[in-house]
Design a protein around this motif. Sequence first.
Motif, PDB file in Angstrom:
ATOM      1  N   VAL A 259       0.857  -1.189   0.000  1.00  0.00           N
ATOM      2  CA  VAL A 259       0.000   0.000   0.000  1.00  0.00           C
ATOM      3  C   VAL A 259       0.890   1.236   0.000  1.00  0.00           C
ATOM      4  O   VAL A 259       1.704   1.436   0.907  1.00  0.00           O
ATOM      5  N   LEU A 260       0.761   2.075  -1.040  1.00  0.00           N
ATOM      6  CA  LEU A 260       1.588   3.276  -1.132  1.00  0.00           C
ATOM      7  C   LEU A 260       1.111   4.333  -0.149  1.00  0.00           C
ATOM      8  O   LEU A 260      -0.088   4.516   0.058  1.00  0.00           O
ATOM      9  N   GLN A 261       2.097   5.031   0.446  1.00  0.00           N
ATOM     10  CA  GLN A 261       1.773   6.067   1.419  1.00  0.00           C
ATOM     11  C   GLN A 261       1.721   7.457   0.785  1.00  0.00           C
ATOM     12  O   GLN A 261       1.430   8.426   1.449  1.00  0.00           O
ATOM     13  N   ARG A 262       2.049   7.534  -0.476  1.00  0.00           N
ATOM     14  CA  ARG A 262       1.991   8.825  -1.181  1.00  0.00           C
ATOM     15  C   ARG A 262       1.680   8.556  -2.639  1.00  0.00           C
ATOM     16  O   ARG A 262       1.796   7.424  -3.118  1.00  0.00           O
ATOM     17  N   ILE A 263       1.285   9.602  -3.354  1.00  0.00           N
ATOM     18  CA  ILE A 263       1.032   9.463  -4.784  1.00  0.00           C
ATOM     19  C   ILE A 263       2.372   9.268  -5.496  1.00  0.00           C
ATOM     20  O   ILE A 263       3.339  10.001  -5.254  1.00  0.00           O
TER      21      ILE A 263
ATOM     22  N   THR B 227       1.979  -2.891 -11.477  1.00  0.00           N
ATOM     23  CA  THR B 227       0.664  -2.426 -11.023  1.00  0.00           C
ATOM     24  C   THR B 227       0.082  -3.362  -9.965  1.00  0.00           C
ATOM     25  O   THR B 227      -0.542  -2.920  -9.010  1.00  0.00           O
ATOM     26  N   LYS B 228       0.331  -4.667 -10.108  1.00  0.00           N
ATOM     27  CA  LYS B 228      -0.174  -5.634  -9.123  1.00  0.00           C
ATOM     28  C   LYS B 228       0.585  -5.519  -7.801  1.00  0.00           C
ATOM     29  O   LYS B 228      -0.013  -5.528  -6.718  1.00  0.00           O
ATOM     30  N   THR B 229       1.905  -5.393  -7.862  1.00  0.00           N
ATOM     31  CA  THR B 229       2.735  -5.369  -6.653  1.00  0.00           C
ATOM     32  C   THR B 229       2.591  -4.064  -5.883  1.00  0.00           C
ATOM     33  O   THR B 229       2.543  -4.063  -4.653  1.00  0.00           O
ATOM     34  N   PHE B 230       2.513  -2.954  -6.621  1.00  0.00           N
ATOM     35  CA  PHE B 230       2.554  -1.646  -5.959  1.00  0.00           C
ATOM     36  C   PHE B 230       1.228  -0.890  -6.002  1.00  0.00           C
ATOM     37  O   PHE B 230       1.123   0.220  -5.491  1.00  0.00           O
ATOM     38  N   GLY B 231       0.212  -1.485  -6.619  1.00  0.00           N
ATOM     39  CA  GLY B 231      -1.114  -0.883  -6.594  1.00  0.00           C
ATOM     40  C   GLY B 231      -1.263   0.367  -7.442  1.00  0.00           C
ATOM     41  O   GLY B 231      -2.111   1.220  -7.153  1.00  0.00           O
ATOM     42  N   LEU B 232      -0.447   0.489  -8.485  1.00  0.00           N
ATOM     43  CA  LEU B 232      -0.578   1.646  -9.380  1.00  0.00           C
ATOM     44  C   LEU B 232      -1.667   1.381 -10.414  1.00  0.00           C
ATOM     45  O   LEU B 232      -1.926   0.241 -10.779  1.00  0.00           O
TER      46      LEU B 232
ATOM     47  N   ALA C 163      -8.877  12.249 -14.912  1.00  0.00           N
ATOM     48  CA  ALA C 163      -9.942  11.444 -14.297  1.00  0.00           C
ATOM     49  C   ALA C 163      -9.438  10.662 -13.085  1.00  0.00           C
ATOM     50  O   ALA C 163     -10.233  10.146 -12.301  1.00  0.00           O
ATOM     51  N   MET C 164      -8.119  10.549 -12.947  1.00  0.00           N
ATOM     52  CA  MET C 164      -7.544   9.844 -11.784  1.00  0.00           C
ATOM     53  C   MET C 164      -6.511  10.740 -11.109  1.00  0.00           C
ATOM     54  O   MET C 164      -5.398  10.323 -10.799  1.00  0.00           O
ATOM     55  N   ASP C 165      -6.931  11.969 -10.839  1.00  0.00           N
ATOM     56  CA  ASP C 165      -6.030  13.021 -10.392  1.00  0.00           C
ATOM     57  C   ASP C 165      -5.281  12.691  -9.097  1.00  0.00           C
ATOM     58  O   ASP C 165      -4.146  13.075  -8.918  1.00  0.00           O
ATOM     59  N   GLN C 166      -5.913  11.981  -8.182  1.00  0.00           N
ATOM     60  CA  GLN C 166      -5.276  11.685  -6.898  1.00  0.00           C
ATOM     61  C   GLN C 166      -4.772  10.242  -6.831  1.00  0.00           C
ATOM     62  O   GLN C 166      -4.601   9.686  -5.747  1.00  0.00           O
ATOM     63  N   SER C 167      -4.546   9.635  -7.979  1.00  0.00           N
ATOM     64  CA  SER C 167      -4.103   8.242  -8.018  1.00  0.00           C
ATOM     65  C   SER C 167      -2.617   8.143  -8.356  1.00  0.00           C
ATOM     66  O   SER C 167      -2.038   9.031  -8.980  1.00  0.00           O
TER      67      SER C 167
ATOM     68  N   LEU D 223      10.353   3.700  -2.898  1.00  0.00           N
ATOM     69  CA  LEU D 223       9.141   3.988  -2.128  1.00  0.00           C
ATOM     70  C   LEU D 223       9.318   3.824  -0.623  1.00  0.00           C
ATOM     71  O   LEU D 223       8.497   4.309   0.149  1.00  0.00           O
ATOM     72  N   SER D 224      10.407   3.181  -0.180  1.00  0.00           N
ATOM     73  CA  SER D 224      10.554   2.928   1.254  1.00  0.00           C
ATOM     74  C   SER D 224      10.721   4.197   2.104  1.00  0.00           C
ATOM     75  O   SER D 224      10.160   4.249   3.201  1.00  0.00           O
ATOM     76  N   PRO D 225      11.406   5.261   1.643  1.00  0.00           N
ATOM     77  CA  PRO D 225      11.487   6.465   2.488  1.00  0.00           C
ATOM     78  C   PRO D 225      10.095   7.039   2.806  1.00  0.00           C
ATOM     79  O   PRO D 225       9.870   7.544   3.914  1.00  0.00           O
ATOM     80  N   ALA D 226       9.179   6.943   1.859  1.00  0.00           N
ATOM     81  CA  ALA D 226       7.826   7.471   2.086  1.00  0.00           C
ATOM     82  C   ALA D 226       7.165   6.702   3.226  1.00  0.00           C
ATOM     83  O   ALA D 226       6.481   7.271   4.072  1.00  0.00           O
ATOM     84  N   LYS D 227       7.376   5.389   3.250  1.00  0.00           N
ATOM     85  CA  LYS D 227       6.802   4.576   4.334  1.00  0.00           C
ATOM     86  C   LYS D 227       7.383   4.977   5.676  1.00  0.00           C
ATOM     87  O   LYS D 227       6.668   5.105   6.666  1.00  0.00           O
TER      88      LYS D 227
END
Length: 223
Positions: A2-6, A27-32, A80-84, A215-219
Amino acid sequence: MVLQRIFRAVIMGPPGSGKGTVSARITKTFGLQHISSGDILRANINAQTELGLLMKSSIDQGQLVPDDVMSRLIMKDLRAMDQSSWLIDGFPRTVSQSEALDNAYSVDTVINLNVPFQTIKQRLTSRWTHLPSGRVYNVDFNPPKVSGFDDVTGEPLVQRDDDTPDTVMRRLKAYQTQTEPVLEYYRSKGVLETFSGTETNKIWPHVEAFLLRKLSPAKQNVA
């Protein structure tokens, strides 16, 4: 994960480099959200939208879709997916398209798949396609369950005219000429990450490890 930031990324690579497979795993691993310019283009042509008709006119005349038309099309879907968090595949293909994307969004990373042309030539000449959906099979490493037929619909597969050896080499050289300036554009911005190899299954762990580090620093910051 689950990503903690866009998080926003672009994937690049010549036809047959494994972009589709790597994109699906990212996309499957990181939910993009996966944004494929080819899928968007087909959907707009089939729906006969204003932009779709403009693109069909270019394609029918054997021309590239103009940069401004392609950019407008992709931006419409991105808004259409501005916050994704998303991964774009097949766009941008020119520096002008790259600038249009940069003017609207901050791209965190550009993943470039660098696969030798000889490897790709072998892959593409073994490739069979289900034209209505765009699903692609390879007789060497991703064969259909029933030879010659699509797994989902059971409809016949075809080998595209542009998957013949001579055409494949022309396509690869055209891709190289067109996209080298785009790679240089992103290289100069410090967001280009290139992964080299001949097998998607061997390239993927390096892509995954890179994205986990990215992505780990964001976590940690959120914790």
